[in-house]
Design a protein around this motif. Sequence first.
Motif, mmCIF file in Angstrom:
data_model
loop_
_atom_site.group_PDB
_atom_site.id
_atom_site.type_symbol
_atom_site.label_atom_id
_atom_site.label_comp_id
_atom_site.label_asym_id
_atom_site.label_seq_id
_atom_site.Cartn_x
_atom_site.Cartn_y
_atom_site.Cartn_z
ATOM 1 N N GLY A 4 -10.458 1.951 -2.080
ATOM 2 C CA GLY A 4 -9.677 1.558 -1.015
ATOM 3 C C GLY A 4 -11.175 1.636 -0.782
ATOM 4 N N LYS A 5 -12.222 2.314 -0.525
ATOM 5 C CA LYS A 5 -13.006 2.368 0.236
ATOM 6 C C LYS A 5 -13.658 0.917 0.588
ATOM 7 C CE LYS A 5 -15.868 3.600 -3.090
ATOM 8 N NZ LYS A 5 -14.676 3.867 -4.085
ATOM 9 N N SER A 6 -13.794 -0.495 -0.014
ATOM 10 C CA SER A 6 -14.345 -1.253 0.621
ATOM 11 C C SER A 6 -13.418 -1.902 1.749
ATOM 12 C CB SER A 6 -14.617 -2.427 -0.855
ATOM 13 O OG SER A 6 -15.378 -1.553 -1.330
ATOM 14 N N PRO A 65 1.049 4.597 -1.825
ATOM 15 C CA PRO A 65 0.567 3.986 -0.965
ATOM 16 C C PRO A 65 -0.191 4.987 0.219
ATOM 17 C CG PRO A 65 2.902 4.646 -0.429
ATOM 18 C CD PRO A 65 2.263 4.779 -2.251
ATOM 19 N N PHE A 66 -0.513 6.190 0.281
ATOM 20 C CA PHE A 66 -0.548 7.044 1.164
ATOM 21 C C PHE A 66 -2.419 7.613 0.355
ATOM 22 C CE2 PHE A 66 3.026 9.139 0.608
ATOM 23 C CZ PHE A 66 3.457 8.547 1.849
ATOM 24 N N GLU A 84 -2.842 2.584 9.628
ATOM 25 C CA GLU A 84 -3.094 4.293 10.468
ATOM 26 C C GLU A 84 -1.952 4.911 9.982
ATOM 27 O OE1 GLU A 84 -5.846 5.446 13.917
ATOM 28 O OE2 GLU A 84 -5.398 2.669 13.583
ATOM 29 N N VAL A 85 -1.512 5.948 10.224
ATOM 30 C CA VAL A 85 -0.495 7.476 9.995
ATOM 31 C C VAL A 85 -0.888 8.068 11.086
ATOM 32 C CG1 VAL A 85 0.807 8.132 8.537
ATOM 33 C CG2 VAL A 85 0.439 7.133 7.324
ATOM 34 N N MET A 143 -1.788 2.801 2.341
ATOM 35 C CA MET A 143 -2.560 1.133 1.906
ATOM 36 C C MET A 143 -1.305 0.243 2.016
ATOM 37 S SD MET A 143 -4.992 -0.615 0.333
ATOM 38 C CE MET A 143 -6.063 0.663 0.173
ATOM 39 N N THR A 144 -1.298 -1.027 2.582
ATOM 40 C CA THR A 144 0.207 -2.050 2.245
ATOM 41 C C THR A 144 -0.817 -3.121 2.024
ATOM 42 O OG1 THR A 144 -0.789 -3.266 4.783
ATOM 43 C CG2 THR A 144 0.894 -0.868 3.941
#
Length: 472
Positions: free
Chosen positions: A103-105, A247-248, A276-277, A269-270
């Motif tokens: 998920g960097k990009s 997902p985290f 944000e958590v 991640m959704t």
Amino acid sequence: MAKPQKRFVCQECGAVTPRWAGKCDACEAWNSIVEETVEATPIGGGKRSGSGGSGKALDFVGLKGDSEQRPRLKSGIDELDRVLGGGLVDGSATLIGGDPGIGKSTLLLQAAAALSAHASVAYISGEEAIEQIRMRAQRLNVSDTKVELAAATSVRDILASLDRPDGARVAVIDSIQTMYVDLLDSAPGTVGQVRASAQELIRVAKRRGTAILLVGHVTKEGAIAGPRVLEHMVDTVLYFEGERGHPFRILRGVKNRFGPTDEIGVFDMTERGLEEVKNPSALFLADRQDGVAGAAVFAGIEGSRPMLVEIQALVAPSALGTPRRAVVGWDSNRLAMLLAVLEARGGLDLSGRDVYLNVAGGLRIGEPAADLAVAAAIVSSLTGIPVPMRTVVFGEVGLSGEVRAVGRPDARLKEAGKLGFTSAIAPKGRAAKESKADDIAINAISDVSQLIRDLESSSDGPIRILDADARR
């Protein structure tokens, strides 16, 4: 015109040798040395440094300047700003690494969209076409923001676009391994190309005051690909961690010249991207079950943030001559040490049993304060006695079996109190004497034997302990 220079560079450590060899003498890696050709003239032209002639005298200045420091540029993503130390600093270079697909990009495109509301932002991709980035922006619902997109891999072209009065204040380079300097006769991603590309980009960023964000690929060992000097060149190094099927996501700072290190930001991640958590402790403990043996809640500290996480252990009879020791989220060497302490100092029989340890939620724990929580989970699984549901555990275990004090006990207990915990198993000393958490009962212990006795007292059955002959 000067002749191009040829050299042999190790792609693992960046060491330069005059001739090819099958093994690098510096890092002992095999088949990692590649021939590279270097032009005599740098990108900016002119004489090379140290090539003769008189140098220009430096204009020294004092530590205290008259110019007013510009405030940090906040992205609007609180978890990212926390890890950065409060926001981006003008002229800073930030390197973000992580596994492929983590998920960097996505994170950087969301950050670029948020920053574009009050600053000019350029997003330059060397891996994706413009239409691919637009598809992601549409999925993330950021298509209407003022981010300027470009697909390029030539450092010379990128510098021409950034090194001008109306250049972007923030630039995202995705990724540094795809960039190339045309003066080097080597493929993008090699040690020489990565080092030269980063050096030119950082040089312009410092001169123009542009905050630059570099995406870095990682090797199979988890380190950022390319020369180790790359991490020394930038101001901030962040790692994006997490399991691809989980997902985290954890954004962890390992170097920061403008803020604290070891700070973390937690994301979920959704389908709409990264969210944000705000309360990671509640999220990591959401699926916890009551009355289950082999689980203990650890009250830890990640950067400046207290965080509660569940540690799970499973101790089972082994059919192998050498029992298995499997660890996820903790140091396997430290687990081996802790098992030896429980056998030698606590008298537990673990020699013929497999031990599996897991940190729930995909978080990786590195602080020694987790020793006591891991020991409690192992003893609980071995005996079948659950650790009390509303109890947190923290403390460092020494080789003699003693439980040592750890830092910031008040912050740990305060976070536990917020989530409804009523008791804590903690080291005797600072946690018991200095704690101001009046609503939490503290069971202060001095060694692992006391931990075993306290768990045994909460059950009707005795804990199996080796006698003196069996230990010999």
